[in-house]
Design a protein around this motif. Structure first.
Motif, PDB file in Angstrom:
ATOM      1  N   TYR A   1      -4.145   7.832  -1.695  1.00 30.87           N
ATOM      2  CA  TYR A   1      -2.737   7.573  -1.977  1.00 30.87           C
ATOM      3  C   TYR A   1      -2.113   8.463  -3.041  1.00 30.87           C
ATOM      4  O   TYR A   1      -0.897   8.541  -3.119  1.00 30.87           O
TER       5      TYR A   1
ATOM      6  N   TYR B   1      -8.952   5.097  -3.193  1.00 28.00           N
ATOM      7  CA  TYR B   1      -7.497   4.937  -3.130  1.00 28.00           C
ATOM      8  C   TYR B   1      -6.777   6.037  -3.891  1.00 28.00           C
ATOM      9  O   TYR B   1      -5.679   6.441  -3.505  1.00 28.00           O
ATOM     10  N   LYS B   2      -7.356   6.529  -4.963  1.00 27.30           N
ATOM     11  CA  LYS B   2      -6.741   7.661  -5.669  1.00 27.30           C
ATOM     12  C   LYS B   2      -6.633   8.854  -4.730  1.00 27.30           C
ATOM     13  O   LYS B   2      -5.598   9.514  -4.667  1.00 27.30           O
TER      14      LYS B   2
ATOM     15  N   PRO C   1       5.073   1.033  -7.814  1.00 32.84           N
ATOM     16  CA  PRO C   1       4.567  -0.258  -7.332  1.00 32.84           C
ATOM     17  C   PRO C   1       5.292  -1.474  -7.905  1.00 32.84           C
ATOM     18  O   PRO C   1       5.528  -2.430  -7.170  1.00 32.84           O
TER      19      PRO C   1
ATOM     20  N   PHE D   1      -6.680  -1.897  -7.701  1.00 34.75           N
ATOM     21  CA  PHE D   1      -6.105  -0.553  -7.818  1.00 34.75           C
ATOM     22  C   PHE D   1      -4.902  -0.532  -8.760  1.00 34.75           C
ATOM     23  O   PHE D   1      -4.816   0.327  -9.640  1.00 34.75           O
ATOM     24  N   LEU D   2      -3.989  -1.461  -8.564  1.00 36.03           N
ATOM     25  CA  LEU D   2      -2.776  -1.466  -9.387  1.00 36.03           C
ATOM     26  C   LEU D   2      -3.091  -1.722 -10.850  1.00 36.03           C
ATOM     27  O   LEU D   2      -2.485  -1.119 -11.741  1.00 36.03           O
TER      28      LEU D   2
ATOM     29  N   ALA E   1      -5.489  -4.513  -3.721  1.00 38.00           N
ATOM     30  CA  ALA E   1      -4.272  -4.052  -4.394  1.00 38.00           C
ATOM     31  C   ALA E   1      -4.329  -4.388  -5.879  1.00 38.00           C
ATOM     32  O   ALA E   1      -3.961  -3.564  -6.727  1.00 38.00           O
TER      33      ALA E   1
ATOM     34  N   ILE F   1      -2.481   1.996 -12.151  1.00 38.88           N
ATOM     35  CA  ILE F   1      -1.048   1.952 -12.461  1.00 38.88           C
ATOM     36  C   ILE F   1      -0.785   1.082 -13.694  1.00 38.88           C
ATOM     37  O   ILE F   1       0.276   1.141 -14.272  1.00 38.88           O
TER      38      ILE F   1
ATOM     39  N   TYR G   1       0.821  -1.208   0.000  1.00 42.89           N
ATOM     40  CA  TYR G   1       0.000   0.000   0.000  1.00 42.89           C
ATOM     41  C   TYR G   1       0.858   1.263   0.000  1.00 42.89           C
ATOM     42  O   TYR G   1       0.476   2.268  -0.595  1.00 42.89           O
TER      43      TYR G   1
ATOM     44  N   SER H   1       3.537   1.502  -1.656  1.00 45.06           N
ATOM     45  CA  SER H   1       4.049   1.619  -3.026  1.00 45.06           C
ATOM     46  C   SER H   1       3.112   2.395  -3.936  1.00 45.06           C
ATOM     47  O   SER H   1       3.521   2.857  -4.994  1.00 45.06           O
ATOM     48  N   PHE H   2       1.863   2.575  -3.531  1.00 45.34           N
ATOM     49  CA  PHE H   2       0.910   3.295  -4.373  1.00 45.34           C
ATOM     50  C   PHE H   2       1.348   4.742  -4.595  1.00 45.34           C
ATOM     51  O   PHE H   2       0.938   5.369  -5.557  1.00 45.34           O
ATOM     52  N   LYS H   3       2.171   5.268  -3.714  1.00 41.54           N
ATOM     53  CA  LYS H   3       2.663   6.639  -3.848  1.00 41.54           C
ATOM     54  C   LYS H   3       3.986   6.687  -4.595  1.00 41.54           C
ATOM     55  O   LYS H   3       4.523   7.755  -4.841  1.00 41.54           O
TER      56      LYS H   3
END
Length: 154
Positions: free
Chosen positions: A143, A139-140, A50, A95-96, A92, A100, A43, A45-47
């Motif tokens: 993070y 999450y956007k 990743p 989101f990823l 995760a 991402i 989590y 790593s979202f910033k």
């Protein structure tokens, strides 16, 4: 929480979700011990990056899934360890993948099979995230939006 799922497993009727095999129980404790590191790293790593930061965490799960060959789960058969990890892996992955464009299962066939197997478990299907788009938006904000943007200067 780990304490809660362990409590439920040991204090309610029904088959235990921890195996009797001492080697599997020892490995379960190793995996439980790693879960905080996994969650903080993934989590966090979202910033950042990743693939670079969280990739080793998914590699860890991939390697763990190779330890026992008597089933597709972390201890071979469905266990508390799977229950402890899957909600975080599910979120995760959503989101990823969406934001991402990072596929956590690429090059990790056991991880892909594990997720697919868990998606077939009726009890898990009932608890799966119902609003993936809402999760992505949350999450956007959590993070990816810098803290200062939440304030309006007067």
């Amino acid at each position: 929480s780990l304490d809660l799922i362990k409590y439920v497993d040991s204090n309610f009727e029904g088959p235990s979700l921890l195996p009797d095999d001492p080697e599997k129980r020892k490995f379960a404790e190793e995996l439980f011990s790693y879960s905080d590191t996994f969650n903080i790293t993934v989590y966090g790593s979202f910033k950042g990056d990743p693939a670079k930061e969280a990739g080793p965490c998914f590699d860890y799960l991939e390697k763990a899934l190779h330890k026992f060959d008597d089933g597709p789960f972390l201890l071979g058969q469905l266990s508390l360890v799977d229950i402890a990890y899957i909600p975080f892996v599910e979120r995760a992955q959503i989101f990823l993948s969406e934001v991402i464009k990072y596929d956590i299962t690429a090059g990790r066939p056991k991880l892909a099979a594990w997720i697919e197997e868990l998606n077939q478990v009726d009890a898990y299907k009932q608890t799966k995230l119902k609003d993936p788009k809402g999760l992505v938006e949350l999450y956007k904000i959590r993070y990816m939006v810098p803290y200062a943007e939440h304030f309006v200067l007067i």
